[in-house]
Design an enzyme around this catalytic site. Structure first.
Site, PDB file in Angstrom:
ATOM      1  CB  THR A 155      -0.900  -0.009   1.254  1.00  0.00           C
ATOM      2  OG1 THR A 155      -1.540   1.251   1.377  1.00  0.00           O
ATOM      3  CG2 THR A 155      -0.110  -0.253   2.530  1.00  0.00           C
ATOM      4  CG  ASP A 156      -1.192   4.958  -0.999  1.00  0.00           C
ATOM      5  OD1 ASP A 156      -1.747   4.348  -0.065  1.00  0.00           O
ATOM      6  OD2 ASP A 156      -1.795   5.798  -1.711  1.00  0.00           O
ATOM      7  CD  GLU A 157      -3.495   3.558   4.449  1.00  0.00           C
ATOM      8  OE1 GLU A 157      -3.279   3.549   5.663  1.00  0.00           O
ATOM      9  OE2 GLU A 157      -4.615   3.536   3.949  1.00  0.00           O
ATOM     10  CE1 TYR A 159      -3.438  -2.626   5.650  1.00  0.00           C
ATOM     11  CE2 TYR A 159      -3.386  -0.281   5.126  1.00  0.00           C
ATOM     12  CZ  TYR A 159      -3.390  -1.609   4.716  1.00  0.00           C
ATOM     13  OH  TYR A 159      -3.331  -1.902   3.373  1.00  0.00           O
ATOM     14  CE  LYS A 187      -0.007  -4.566   3.020  1.00  0.00           C
ATOM     15  NZ  LYS A 187      -0.397  -5.913   2.480  1.00  0.00           N
TER      16      LYS A 187
HETATM   17  P1  NAD Z   1      -9.697  -7.382   2.125  1.00  0.00           P
HETATM   18  O1  NAD Z   1      -9.710  -7.057   3.571  1.00  0.00           O
HETATM   19  O2  NAD Z   1     -10.904  -7.129   1.302  1.00  0.00           O
HETATM   20  O3  NAD Z   1      -9.352  -8.937   1.931  1.00  0.00           O
HETATM   21  C1  NAD Z   1      -8.336  -9.578   2.653  1.00  0.00           C
HETATM   22  C2  NAD Z   1      -8.432 -11.078   2.388  1.00  0.00           C
HETATM   23  O4  NAD Z   1      -7.374 -11.731   3.102  1.00  0.00           O
HETATM   24  C3  NAD Z   1      -9.750 -11.705   2.876  1.00  0.00           C
HETATM   25  O5  NAD Z   1     -10.250 -12.599   1.908  1.00  0.00           O
HETATM   26  C4  NAD Z   1      -9.328 -12.468   4.150  1.00  0.00           C
HETATM   27  O6  NAD Z   1     -10.147 -13.597   4.419  1.00  0.00           O
HETATM   28  C5  NAD Z   1      -7.911 -12.856   3.801  1.00  0.00           C
HETATM   29  N1  NAD Z   1      -7.082 -13.087   5.003  1.00  0.00           N
HETATM   30  C6  NAD Z   1      -6.971 -12.272   6.090  1.00  0.00           C
HETATM   31  N2  NAD Z   1      -6.135 -12.827   6.994  1.00  0.00           N
HETATM   32  C7  NAD Z   1      -5.692 -13.995   6.455  1.00  0.00           C
HETATM   33  C8  NAD Z   1      -4.802 -14.994   6.890  1.00  0.00           C
HETATM   34  N3  NAD Z   1      -4.193 -14.910   8.085  1.00  0.00           N
HETATM   35  N4  NAD Z   1      -4.558 -16.066   6.097  1.00  0.00           N
HETATM   36  C9  NAD Z   1      -5.187 -16.160   4.872  1.00  0.00           C
HETATM   37  N5  NAD Z   1      -6.055 -15.243   4.425  1.00  0.00           N
HETATM   38  C10 NAD Z   1      -6.300 -14.169   5.195  1.00  0.00           C
HETATM   39  O7  NAD Z   1      -8.432  -6.650   1.539  1.00  0.00           O
HETATM   40  P2  NAD Z   1      -8.234  -5.893   0.129  1.00  0.00           P
HETATM   41  O8  NAD Z   1      -8.768  -4.526   0.237  1.00  0.00           O
HETATM   42  O9  NAD Z   1      -8.666  -6.795  -0.942  1.00  0.00           O
HETATM   43  O10 NAD Z   1      -6.636  -5.763   0.110  1.00  0.00           O
HETATM   44  C11 NAD Z   1      -5.830  -6.823  -0.397  1.00  0.00           C
HETATM   45  C12 NAD Z   1      -4.371  -6.444  -0.254  1.00  0.00           C
HETATM   46  O11 NAD Z   1      -4.124  -5.243  -0.966  1.00  0.00           O
HETATM   47  C13 NAD Z   1      -3.937  -6.187   1.186  1.00  0.00           C
HETATM   48  O12 NAD Z   1      -2.643  -6.708   1.354  1.00  0.00           O
HETATM   49  C14 NAD Z   1      -3.931  -4.665   1.290  1.00  0.00           C
HETATM   50  O13 NAD Z   1      -2.983  -4.241   2.233  1.00  0.00           O
HETATM   51  C15 NAD Z   1      -3.534  -4.266  -0.108  1.00  0.00           C
HETATM   52  N6  NAD Z   1      -4.015  -2.966  -0.588  1.00  0.00           N
HETATM   53  C16 NAD Z   1      -5.342  -2.637  -0.475  1.00  0.00           C
HETATM   54  C17 NAD Z   1      -5.774  -1.422  -1.004  1.00  0.00           C
HETATM   55  C18 NAD Z   1      -7.231  -1.018  -0.938  1.00  0.00           C
HETATM   56  O14 NAD Z   1      -7.557   0.118  -1.287  1.00  0.00           O
HETATM   57  N7  NAD Z   1      -8.141  -1.871  -0.534  1.00  0.00           N
HETATM   58  C19 NAD Z   1      -4.870  -0.542  -1.596  1.00  0.00           C
HETATM   59  C20 NAD Z   1      -3.518  -0.920  -1.668  1.00  0.00           C
HETATM   60  C21 NAD Z   1      -3.109  -2.134  -1.159  1.00  0.00           C
HETATM   61  O1  DAU Z   2      -4.172   3.949   0.375  1.00  0.00           O
HETATM   62  C1  DAU Z   2      -4.364   2.577   0.281  1.00  0.00           C
HETATM   63  C2  DAU Z   2      -5.220   2.112   1.427  1.00  0.00           C
HETATM   64  O2  DAU Z   2      -6.536   2.584   1.161  1.00  0.00           O
HETATM   65  C3  DAU Z   2      -5.232   0.600   1.614  1.00  0.00           C
HETATM   66  O3  DAU Z   2      -3.938   0.178   1.957  1.00  0.00           O
HETATM   67  C4  DAU Z   2      -6.216   0.190   2.709  1.00  0.00           C
HETATM   68  O4  DAU Z   2      -6.284  -1.217   2.799  1.00  0.00           O
HETATM   69  C5  DAU Z   2      -7.574   0.752   2.355  1.00  0.00           C
HETATM   70  O5  DAU Z   2      -8.486   0.467   3.399  1.00  0.00           O
HETATM   71  C6  DAU Z   2      -7.501   2.256   2.125  1.00  0.00           C
HETATM   72  O6  DAU Z   2      -7.231   2.961   3.362  1.00  0.00           O
HETATM   73  P1  DAU Z   2      -8.005   4.320   3.744  1.00  0.00           P
HETATM   74  O7  DAU Z   2      -7.948   4.484   5.201  1.00  0.00           O
HETATM   75  O8  DAU Z   2      -7.567   5.454   2.900  1.00  0.00           O
HETATM   76  O9  DAU Z   2      -9.492   3.894   3.243  1.00  0.00           O
HETATM   77  P2  DAU Z   2     -10.937   4.096   3.882  1.00  0.00           P
HETATM   78  O10 DAU Z   2     -11.917   3.683   2.830  1.00  0.00           O
HETATM   79  O11 DAU Z   2     -11.060   3.497   5.220  1.00  0.00           O
HETATM   80  O12 DAU Z   2     -11.007   5.679   4.044  1.00  0.00           O
HETATM   81  C7  DAU Z   2     -10.834   6.536   2.933  1.00  0.00           C
HETATM   82  C8  DAU Z   2     -10.950   7.970   3.453  1.00  0.00           C
HETATM   83  O13 DAU Z   2     -12.298   8.203   3.881  1.00  0.00           O
HETATM   84  C9  DAU Z   2     -10.072   8.232   4.664  1.00  0.00           C
HETATM   85  O14 DAU Z   2      -9.576   9.565   4.599  1.00  0.00           O
HETATM   86  C10 DAU Z   2     -11.023   8.108   5.848  1.00  0.00           C
HETATM   87  C11 DAU Z   2     -12.355   8.568   5.272  1.00  0.00           C
HETATM   88  N1  DAU Z   2     -13.561   7.924   5.836  1.00  0.00           N
HETATM   89  C12 DAU Z   2     -13.600   6.564   5.881  1.00  0.00           C
HETATM   90  C13 DAU Z   2     -14.696   5.918   6.409  1.00  0.00           C
HETATM   91  C14 DAU Z   2     -14.722   4.405   6.475  1.00  0.00           C
HETATM   92  C15 DAU Z   2     -14.627   8.699   6.283  1.00  0.00           C
HETATM   93  O15 DAU Z   2     -14.592   9.937   6.210  1.00  0.00           O
HETATM   94  N2  DAU Z   2     -15.707   8.051   6.796  1.00  0.00           N
HETATM   95  C16 DAU Z   2     -15.789   6.694   6.901  1.00  0.00           C
HETATM   96  O16 DAU Z   2     -16.814   6.178   7.402  1.00  0.00           O
END
Ligand code: NAD
Ligand code: DAU
Length: 353
Positions: A132-134, A158, A162
């Site tokens: 992630t970019d975080e 989180y 990562k």
């Molecule tokens: P998600 O939370 O939707 O899915 C995570 C999956 O991992 C689920 O299916 C869960 O059952 C599985 N899992 C969790 N713990 C596990 C374990 N111990 N063993 C096996 N499986 C397990 O997550 P996502 O949003 O699809 O993100 C996927 C990946 O991409 C993550 O590594 C996250 O850090 C990264 N990522 C997410 C975003 C985003 O915006 N969602 C952006 C950048 C990177």
């Molecule tokens: O940047 C990549 C990341 O993006 C991933 O690594 C994470 O897995 C993914 O969850 C996401 O993180 P964020 O914290 O940016 O996403 P989230 O959807 O939780 O929140 C997006 C923005 O919206 C953040 O500034 C918080 C705000 N927010 C979020 C929720 C859930 C609100 O204002 N209200 C809300 O209820």
């Protein structure tokens, strides 16, 4: 054959569907099925011999070793993680366990499997770590976007977990020569996203006439990428990325949270007008900010464009409309995720805000 971890989650499931549709080669999906993992995401692959599901935990090294021996994958694509920042604030332990210990376990077993591979399978093997970019921390409005050389400065449990996993992945390349590639991506949106994250949460709350909880002043900025573009970026990194390198993936689409919520409301006003709610944006409610809330993320994706020829294809406005339409036309999926556990989470995160 590739081994995907976390393929029942949002991005992982989109990736598995995309992989089978584009590459057509078999996938083993190893997933623990936590609250975020949903087998229904892959229901369309039922009966497809190219898809194998194995339920289990990436921390279970014996199980990982046995899967590697049985299926002999040419790559591991590692998505499995605890992924929600707010949950990491409520309970960081699971994040350290899965994201750090789990990635370590996977790396150890991958190293042992890869070391014993004959050529040319050994040279072709890849461990692709989805990150992630975080990990780079927070930007001010005038800072340049994150590049691959931006120093790590994670701010949430989180992000820190990562970052730790990224460092382990890097170390396994430098110390053992394991052919790893790390991708650091910005905020994804699209079909199948669990409604704890901003966009699906706003869509479903609006449809249910519930408040739209905007943290703080709503001016935090995220760089939004359509999930299909992320999947294409990962495929490009797998096919052409250089082992040991990291690639930033981003949407070149910075928006404040308020802009995103307004855009969701405007699409819903058009597609699902509600006589009791003149405009969905009247449901916006400002709530207490997320502790340590990062102000801005932005990705400089020049390296992956230059080296691998990848660029985002979906414009935010069109991708968001497709996303809203998906949630409107998948009632069964929506109902199946709005369970008692989900309601408990909504209560614990929002009731006292
Ligand atoms: P998600 O939370 O939707 O899915 C995570 C999956 O991992 C689920 O299916 C869960 O059952 C599985 N899992 C969790 N713990 C596990 C374990 N111990 N063993 C096996 N499986 C397990 O997550 P996502 O949003 O699809 O993100 C996927 C990946 O991409 C993550 O590594 C996250 O850090 C990264 N990522 C997410 C975003 C985003 O915006 N969602 C952006 C950048 C990177
Ligand atoms: O940047 C990549 C990341 O993006 C991933 O690594 C994470 O897995 C993914 O969850 C996401 O993180 P964020 O914290 O940016 O996403 P989230 O959807 O939780 O929140 C997006 C923005 O919206 C953040 O500034 C918080 C705000 N927010 C979020 C929720 C859930 C609100 O204002 N209200 C809300 O209820």
């Amino acid at each position: 054959m590739i081994l995907v971890t976390g393929g029942a989650g949002f991005i992982g499931a989109n990736f598995v569907l995309d992989w089978i549709a584009t590459e057509g080669s078999p996938v083993v999906n190893f997933d623990k099925l936590t609250y975020a993992g949903n087998p229904a995401n892959l229901a369309s692959l039922k009966g497809d011999s190219r898809y194998v599901f194995a339920q289990g935990d990436i921390c279970d090294r014996k199980r990982v070793a046995s899967l590697l021996q049985t299926h002999q994958p040419q790559a591991i694509v590692h998505f499995a993680a605890e992924s929600h920042v707010d949950r990491s604030i409520h309970g960081p332990g699971e994040f350290v366990q899965t994201n750090v210990v789990g990635t370590f376990s996977l790396l150890e077993e991958a190293r042992s499997y890869w070391s014993a591979l004959p050529e040319p399978a050994k040279s072709r093997f890849r461990f692709l770590h989805v990150s992630t970019d975080e990990v780079y921390g927070s930007l001010s409005s005038s800072d340049p976007a994150f590049s691959e050389t931006t120093p790590y400065a994670p701010n949430s449990p989180y992000a820190a977990s990562k970052a730790a996993s990224d460092h382990l992945v890097r170390a396994y390349h430098h110390t053992y020569g394991l052919p790893v590639i790390t991708t650091n991506c910005s905020n994804n949106y699209g079909p199948l996203q669990f409604p704890e994250k901003l966009i699906p949460l706003m869509i479903l709350n609006a449809l249910n006439g519930k408040p739209l909880p905007v943290y703080g002043d709503g001016k935090n900025v995220r760089d939004w990428l359509y999930v299909g573009d992320h999947c294409a970026g990962i495929r490009a990194a797998l096919a052409k990325g250089r082992p040991g390198e990291t690639y930033n993936i981003g949407g070149n689409s910075e928006k404040t949270n308020l802009e995103v919520v307004h855009a969701v409301c405007a699409i819903l006003d058009e597609l699902r007008p509600n006589s009791l709610i003149t405009h969905y944006l009247s449901l916006i409610t400002y709530v207490k900010d997320r502790p340590g809330h990062d102000q801005r993320y932005a990705i400089n994706a020049e390296k992956i464009r230059r080296e691998l020829g990848w660029e985002p294809q979906e414009r935010f406005e069109k991708g968001l409309r497709k996303t809203v339409e998906w949630y409107l036309s998948n009632n069964e999926w929506v109902d199946s995720v709005l369970t008692g556990d989900y309601r408990k989470w909504m209560d614990s995160n929002y009731a006292k805000r």
